[in-house]
Write an enzyme that holds these catalytic residues in place. Structure first.
Site, PDB file in Angstrom:
ATOM      1  N   HIS A  10       0.801  -1.201   0.000  1.00 14.72           N
ATOM      2  CA  HIS A  10       0.000   0.000   0.000  1.00 14.72           C
ATOM      3  C   HIS A  10       0.840   1.259   0.000  1.00 14.72           C
ATOM      4  O   HIS A  10       0.634   2.145  -0.816  1.00 14.72           O
ATOM      5  CB  HIS A  10      -1.033   0.058   1.125  1.00 14.72           C
ATOM      6  CG  HIS A  10      -2.036   1.085   0.799  1.00 14.72           C
ATOM      7  ND1 HIS A  10      -3.016   0.861  -0.153  1.00 14.72           N
ATOM      8  CD2 HIS A  10      -2.144   2.370   1.161  1.00 14.72           C
ATOM      9  CE1 HIS A  10      -3.716   1.979  -0.298  1.00 14.72           C
ATOM     10  NE2 HIS A  10      -3.198   2.904   0.489  1.00 14.72           N
ATOM     11  N   TYR A  46       1.499   5.251  -2.350  1.00  9.50           N
ATOM     12  CA  TYR A  46       1.617   6.628  -1.878  1.00  9.50           C
ATOM     13  C   TYR A  46       2.986   7.195  -2.188  1.00  9.50           C
ATOM     14  O   TYR A  46       3.119   8.390  -2.467  1.00  9.50           O
ATOM     15  CB  TYR A  46       1.280   6.716  -0.386  1.00  9.50           C
ATOM     16  CG  TYR A  46      -0.197   6.612  -0.208  1.00  9.50           C
ATOM     17  CD1 TYR A  46      -0.796   5.396   0.075  1.00  9.50           C
ATOM     18  CD2 TYR A  46      -1.006   7.712  -0.410  1.00  9.50           C
ATOM     19  CE1 TYR A  46      -2.160   5.293   0.161  1.00  9.50           C
ATOM     20  CE2 TYR A  46      -2.375   7.617  -0.323  1.00  9.50           C
ATOM     21  CZ  TYR A  46      -2.947   6.400  -0.038  1.00  9.50           C
ATOM     22  OH  TYR A  46      -4.306   6.289   0.044  1.00  9.50           O
ATOM     23  N   HIS A  73      -8.803   0.671 -11.472  1.00 11.09           N
ATOM     24  CA  HIS A  73      -8.527   1.579 -10.362  1.00 11.09           C
ATOM     25  C   HIS A  73      -7.070   2.011 -10.342  1.00 11.09           C
ATOM     26  O   HIS A  73      -6.768   3.208 -10.266  1.00 11.09           O
ATOM     27  CB  HIS A  73      -8.915   0.911  -9.045  1.00 11.09           C
ATOM     28  CG  HIS A  73      -8.469   1.664  -7.838  1.00 11.09           C
ATOM     29  ND1 HIS A  73      -9.116   2.796  -7.383  1.00 11.09           N
ATOM     30  CD2 HIS A  73      -7.421   1.479  -6.994  1.00 11.09           C
ATOM     31  CE1 HIS A  73      -8.498   3.247  -6.319  1.00 11.09           C
ATOM     32  NE2 HIS A  73      -7.466   2.477  -6.061  1.00 11.09           N
ATOM     33  N   PHE A  74      -6.159   1.038 -10.424  1.00 10.93           N
ATOM     34  CA  PHE A  74      -4.779   1.499 -10.261  1.00 10.93           C
ATOM     35  C   PHE A  74      -4.226   2.153 -11.516  1.00 10.93           C
ATOM     36  O   PHE A  74      -3.337   3.007 -11.424  1.00 10.93           O
ATOM     37  CB  PHE A  74      -3.850   0.409  -9.710  1.00 10.93           C
ATOM     38  CG  PHE A  74      -3.572  -0.784 -10.556  1.00 10.93           C
ATOM     39  CD1 PHE A  74      -4.035  -2.032 -10.166  1.00 10.93           C
ATOM     40  CD2 PHE A  74      -2.796  -0.698 -11.700  1.00 10.93           C
ATOM     41  CE1 PHE A  74      -3.754  -3.158 -10.915  1.00 10.93           C
ATOM     42  CE2 PHE A  74      -2.513  -1.819 -12.451  1.00 10.93           C
ATOM     43  CZ  PHE A  74      -2.993  -3.050 -12.065  1.00 10.93           C
ATOM     44  N   HIS A  75      -4.767   1.819 -12.709  1.00 10.42           N
ATOM     45  CA  HIS A  75      -4.353   2.589 -13.872  1.00 10.42           C
ATOM     46  C   HIS A  75      -4.843   4.024 -13.757  1.00 10.42           C
ATOM     47  O   HIS A  75      -4.141   4.977 -14.089  1.00 10.42           O
ATOM     48  CB  HIS A  75      -4.880   1.953 -15.168  1.00 10.42           C
ATOM     49  CG  HIS A  75      -4.031   0.836 -15.669  1.00 10.42           C
ATOM     50  ND1 HIS A  75      -4.135  -0.448 -15.197  1.00 10.42           N
ATOM     51  CD2 HIS A  75      -3.030   0.821 -16.580  1.00 10.42           C
ATOM     52  CE1 HIS A  75      -3.237  -1.217 -15.817  1.00 10.42           C
ATOM     53  NE2 HIS A  75      -2.550  -0.466 -16.659  1.00 10.42           N
ATOM     54  N   ARG A  84      -8.950 -10.925 -13.806  1.00 13.31           N
ATOM     55  CA  ARG A  84      -7.669 -10.333 -14.182  1.00 13.31           C
ATOM     56  C   ARG A  84      -6.697 -11.318 -14.771  1.00 13.31           C
ATOM     57  O   ARG A  84      -6.795 -12.529 -14.548  1.00 13.31           O
ATOM     58  CB  ARG A  84      -6.984  -9.764 -12.927  1.00 13.31           C
ATOM     59  CG  ARG A  84      -7.515  -8.480 -12.427  1.00 13.31           C
ATOM     60  CD  ARG A  84      -6.749  -8.073 -11.199  1.00 13.31           C
ATOM     61  NE  ARG A  84      -5.460  -7.518 -11.555  1.00 13.31           N
ATOM     62  CZ  ARG A  84      -4.569  -7.102 -10.667  1.00 13.31           C
ATOM     63  NH1 ARG A  84      -4.841  -7.226  -9.393  1.00 13.31           N
ATOM     64  NH2 ARG A  84      -3.428  -6.593 -11.042  1.00 13.31           N
ATOM     65  N   ARG A  85      -5.690 -10.764 -15.436  1.00 17.78           N
ATOM     66  CA  ARG A  85      -4.495 -11.502 -15.820  1.00 17.78           C
ATOM     67  C   ARG A  85      -4.815 -12.642 -16.759  1.00 17.78           C
ATOM     68  O   ARG A  85      -4.312 -13.748 -16.624  1.00 17.78           O
ATOM     69  CB  ARG A  85      -3.760 -11.967 -14.562  1.00 17.78           C
ATOM     70  CG  ARG A  85      -3.332 -10.752 -13.757  1.00 17.78           C
ATOM     71  CD  ARG A  85      -2.708 -11.040 -12.423  1.00 17.78           C
ATOM     72  NE  ARG A  85      -1.882  -9.896 -12.061  1.00 17.78           N
ATOM     73  CZ  ARG A  85      -1.262  -9.735 -10.916  1.00 17.78           C
ATOM     74  NH1 ARG A  85      -1.373 -10.648  -9.983  1.00 17.78           N
ATOM     75  NH2 ARG A  85      -0.536  -8.669 -10.682  1.00 17.78           N
TER      76      ARG A  85
END
Lengths: 185, 538, 273
Positions: free
Chosen positions: B215, B219, B366-368, B429-430
């Site tokens: 996590h 950040y 989300h993370f893209h 995914r994947r």
């Protein structure tokens, strides 16, 4: 003396920030309250189950031996589906489950990390070698659903999924041993 | 050119060069997964590409950009030369060697384990050693950032550390803390397995150790964007930072609350109890705080700029802002993506909702969006802002810069919004090859193609970005001068030691890590998981 | 002019309140997550507070909200081979010379000294994976796999000898009695490299190519006897051969058509990898 407006200004700015921060606190508290509320009233929990099992001897064990996989209705009426996730298939490949009754899914892996979700539901868990993954749920609608492996488990990951048949009470008929297989369609 | 300029440019060109290559791979991956490219590309090729794309974007682009930007801040915000430049260059060389080792291992097909490299799937040891070298190089950077700030404080006792440097050092400390998990996992478990010294792995422990890093690393990637919001954006907009104190608190909140929450990546795992997961969810709710505080402070700062430029009325100041400036434009676009990505994050953190989206395309989206969108668009903006100072030349036109930023924003939204929806439908995914014969999956095809369209826009933007920087090296206009960093509305004359240093916060991080991760890790020492046999990819 | 540190900006309140805040949040999380929620959930399910708390901590298996299922079943194993570090150590310690001696005594009559078999019905063993040979011999020994010749052969061997034989044959270079005929049909190449997602068939290469990261006992198929491969796939398809753990091969073979089985066997015989 020249410090006065400086201090006042700074205090005023921080005051506005504090008001906003109070709103942030409300947001945080509201989010947590919803989670606590659903935990206490609806028993919403993440799929935790710290139950250790040796992946290397899984095929020798009683519970996860080949003959014991699939859906079983116990004498007390509880419905449990035992599923193996392995490179690159689920055993059994089609799982029959009843609609409108609490079911327990128990999954184990003899090799690498896998994971499952069932489309259209919130059934979702990782299957970590060394542990029995357990999900308690209740299906609200009949139908044919997909249960893919959703964690990268090697070069055959893309071809790894099972089918889930959610059967109405009329179709969900255990045999003499309490086992239920998918209906042939 | 100052020697630190060369150091910064070296890091940044490595980051952005690798980024452009990985962008090409990303488009190929999307093509192969879509109905248009079905049955092309073997799984071997696909997972090799995903590994290369992930390692480059997550470990190379980010780390080297942040190092280069950090060296720049240390010199320009503190107005003093960088200490230990020899160390910095050595670290850079080690980092390049590490990158080459990792990428060559991947290209040879010996490391198709993805950037999360979950054991028992195990790549060649060279892959992991390459990554360890990159991390070690970044640790040198962390130390140099800390030494820089400490030396400046000694020379300027009692003076508040400039916010840009304070935030950079907060980020450096966060990185030191967070890489501990990944490093222990690699050195204690994965590399011995890869080298053949052990044949089995405790998978529960490896997932937990990796989650320690998982996590706070995001950040680490995001904080440079916030540094730009708090220090560079107000000046670029022609205004001031609303509150320097809140800026400091924001970065301190990130340091404290992003570290102990890694276990929320294991909400769907069996090997941790509900109690542990609830604590994680509670802490994660708090890490939303600095972002929501920023949503007040930065628009307030921009409002000052807008009104100074003649904006009237409740919202008139928004139109009055200089949107033609790349830093301002990028920040606005970044905030839009932050809204979507942040809301997605709130959904991910609640385990009830997380069960709907875990390991589906929602997560990928989300993370893209939050990293590739919110953070990386600010990397572009920062690059555009500091490149003139590094090269001594000014952009000949801002128009290609704005085009590139808009392309990135539109491409990211077009790519990720359908992905969010597909994830809710259960797309997982994947996957190298989807079975478009299945009716459920066939229904997803059109949206997958839309996402591919977004990806193509992103590739165009990535290439235009590299072009914009390359062209700047030959520009005839001289670079502007003056500080890049904004003053606060009320520039602080003194701040408490707690807001000027990290002694207290390091103690609190240690305490919270012990409380949050102590038992979850101790569990594997008290009752180790039955181990799983290593599966070698080589 | 030297600057003195500014003493008038208080630090102690920061230290106290920050510490209180951080610790309070974590402890309240623990109170809610480890004690209050599990105990309340357990009450509605008839689970006592102590058990509920232990389940929330992960000391006991199960959910605090739902009674835990207890399973009791006699084991009915398919293959007795267990891949533990101890077993892998036995394989690592195997002696090729001892293996050669045993091979010359027993195996050479059918499988050849270099591992090229004398008949197309018997498998080549040259360059075969040591773990694969070890597993098959042990399965013959325990009856998980049956063959009119191999059962008695294997029952006369002990574990160390099996490991030696496996190490010997694994060290033999693969030799192709028929030069490779490239030009396999596209459909077969696609099965090998891409699998068939519509039938849940993973690519053969995902397990049977060296270094793919699949099961460690997956045998090398390259340069294998065509009739032997065809027979094995058909026996998996019918369920007659059952020593593949959890039916990995039975599931796949049952979905292949006869022409695909023939095509794959021809592909692998030809030395294509």
């Amino acid at each position: 003396m020249t410090d006065q407006p400086h201090e006042t200004h700074e205090r005023w700015i921080l005051g506005t920030e504090l008001i906003w921060a109070f709103g942030v606190g409300v947001l945080v508290a509201a989010t947590i309250s919803v989670i606590v509320f659903t935990a206490l009233t609806l028993n919403i929990n993440p799929p935790s189950n710290v139950e250790r099992v040796d992946p290397k001897t899984l095929h020798l064990s009683g519970e996860f031996s080949e003959q014991n996989l699939g859906t079983l209705v116990a004498a007390d009426g509880t419905v449990t589906a035992r599923i193996i996730a392995t490179q690159f298939t689920f055993v059994p490949h089609c799982i029959a489950l009843p609609r409108g009754r609490p079911v327990t899914l128990r999954l184990a892996s003899p090799d690498v990390i896998h994971g499952i979700l069932i489309t259209g539901t919130n059934v979702n868990t990782m299957v970590v070698p060394g542990y029995v993954a357990q999900v308690h749920t209740e299906f609200t609608q009949s139908g044919e659903l997909l249960m893919p492996c959703h964690e990268y488990c090697g070069l055959g990951h893309s071809e790894m999924w099972a089918g889930v048949q959610v059967l109405s009470a009329a179709e969900f008929k255990p045999d003499g041993d309490g086992r239920v297989s998918c209906a042939q369609r | 050119m100052r020697s630190v300029d060369r150091l910064c440019l070296a890091h940044l060109w490595l980051a952005f060069g690798a980024f452009a290559g990985a962008a090409v791979l990303g488009v190929w991956q999307m093509w192969v997964r879509s109905p248009l490219g079905a049955h092309t590309g073997t799984p071997g090729d696909y997972y090799m590409s995903v590994t290369a794309h992930g390692v480059t974007m997550a470990y190379v682009l980010s780390t080297f950009f942040i190092m280069g930007f950090g060296y720049f801040v240390a010199v320009t915000a503190l107005n003093r030369p960088l200490p230990g430049q020899g160390w910095a260059w050595t670290a850079f060389v080690a980092g390049i060697i590490g990158v080459v080792m990792a990428l060559v291992s991947i290209a040879l097909g010996k490391a198709s384990v993805l950037y999360t490299f979950y054991p028992p799937l195990t790549a060649t040891a060279w892959f992991y050693i390459g990554l360890i070298l990159v991390v070690a190089a970044s640790w040198v950077w962390c130390v140099l950032m800390f030494v820089s700030m400490t030396a400046w404080k000694r020379e300027n006792p009692g003076v508040p550390v400039p916010l840009a440097m304070f935030a950079t050092v907060a980020n450096a400390l966060l990185w030191l803390w967070t890489t501990a998990g990944l490093t222990v996992e690699l050195l204690y478990q994965v590399v011995p397995a890869a080298m053949g010294f052990v044949q089995t792995v405790d998978v529960g422990l490896s997932r937990t150790l990796f989650s320690w890093t998982l996590h706070a690393i995001v950040y680490f990637w995001l904080i440079p964007a916030y540094i730009a919001f708090y220090t560079m954006l107000p000046r670029a907009a022609g205004g001031r930072l609303y509150s320097d104190t809140m800026g400091r608190l924001t970065f301190i909140f990130f340091l404290i609350y992003s570290l102990p929450v890694g276990l929320h990546h294991l909400l769907m795992d069996p090997e941790h109890g509900n109690g542990t997961k609830f604590i994680q969810v509670l802490l994660t709710a708090f890490v939303a705080a600095p972002t929501v505080l920023t949503i007040f402070t930065i628009p307030a700062s921009l409002e000052i700029a807008g009104r100074l430029r003649g904006g009237r009325g409740v919202f008139g100041w928004i139109a009055a802002l200089p949107w033609d400036r790349p830093m301002v434009l990028a920040s606005g676009l970044s905030f839009v993506m932050l809204a979507f990505g942040g809301l997605g994050g709130l959904i991910n953190m609640a385990y009830g909702m997380n069960a709907m989206v875990h390991n589906t395309s929602w997560v990928t989206a989300h993370f893209h969006l939050i990293y590739g969108g919110t953070a990386v668009i600010m990397y572009f903006a920062i690059a555009y802002e500091i490149w003139p100072r590094l090269t001594g030349r000014q952009h000949e036109s801002f128009s290609p810069l704005r085009w590139q930023l808009w392309l990135w924003f539109v491409g990211m939204m077009v790519m990720t919004l359908p992905w969010h929806w597909l994830g809710l439908q259960g797309q997982w995914r994947r996957v190298a090859n989807f079975n478009y014969d299945s009716p459920i999956i066939a229904g997803w095809g059109p949206l997958v193609i839309v996402s591919l369209g977004g990806g193509l826009l992103l590739l165009a933007s990535a290439l235009l970005f590299v072009r914009n920087l390359a062209v700047l090296h030959r520009s005839v206009l001289p670079a502007p001068s003056g500080s890049l960093y904004a003053l606060a509305v009320v520039p602080p004359r003194h701040v408490p030691a707690a807001l000027n240093g990290f002694g207290l916060w390091n103690v609190l991080v240690l305490t919270s890590m012990l409380l949050a991760y102590g038992y979850p890790i101790a569990q594997f020492v008290i009752a180790p998981s039955p181990t799983a046999i290593v599966h070698r990819i080589e | 002019m030297t600057e003195l540190p500014q003493p008038d900006v208080p630090d102690r309140p920061w230290r106290i309140w920050a510490s209180v805040a951080v610790v309070a949040i974590i402890l309240s999380g623990a109170l809610l997550g480890v004690i209050i929620i599990p105990v309340v959930q357990g009450r509605s399910a008839g689970i006592d507070a102590f058990t509920a708390i232990c389940r929330a901590l992960g000391i006991l298996p199960g959910s605090p909200a739902i009674p835990q299922i207890v399973s009791r079943n006699p084991p009915t194993p398919v293959s007795q081979v267990v891949w533990t570090p101890a077993v892998l150590q036995v394989l690592a310690d195997a002696k090729v010379d001892r293996g050669r001696a045993k091979v010359q005594e027993v195996c050479v009559a059918c499988h050849g000294e270099q591992g090229v078999s004398i008949s197309t019905d018997y498998p080549n063993l040259a360059g075969q994976s040591g773990t694969a040979i070890y597993k098959q011999l042990n399965d013959y020994r325990t009856g998980s796999r049956t063959n009119q010749f191999m059962t008695s052969v294997a029952q006369a061997l002990d574990e160390t000898t099996i490991a030696d034989v496996a190490a010997y044959y694994a060290g033999q270079p693969m030799r192709n009695p028929n030069p490779a005929t490239l030009g396999a049909p596209d459909a077969i190449v696609q099965l090998v490299e891409l699998g068939d997602p519509s039938r849940n068939i993973p690519p053969c290469a995902a397990c049977h190519r060296h270094g793919a990261g699949g099961p460690i006992d997956a045998p090398v198929l390259s340069e294998q006897r065509q009739e032997y491969l065809t027979a094995q796939l058909k026996m998996f398809a019918s369920g007659q051969r059952r020593n593949d753990v959890y039916g990995r091969m039975r599931t796949i073979a049952a979905k292949l058509t006869d022409s695909e089985i023939d095509g794959l066997a021809a592909y692998y015989r030809a030395g294509l990898r």
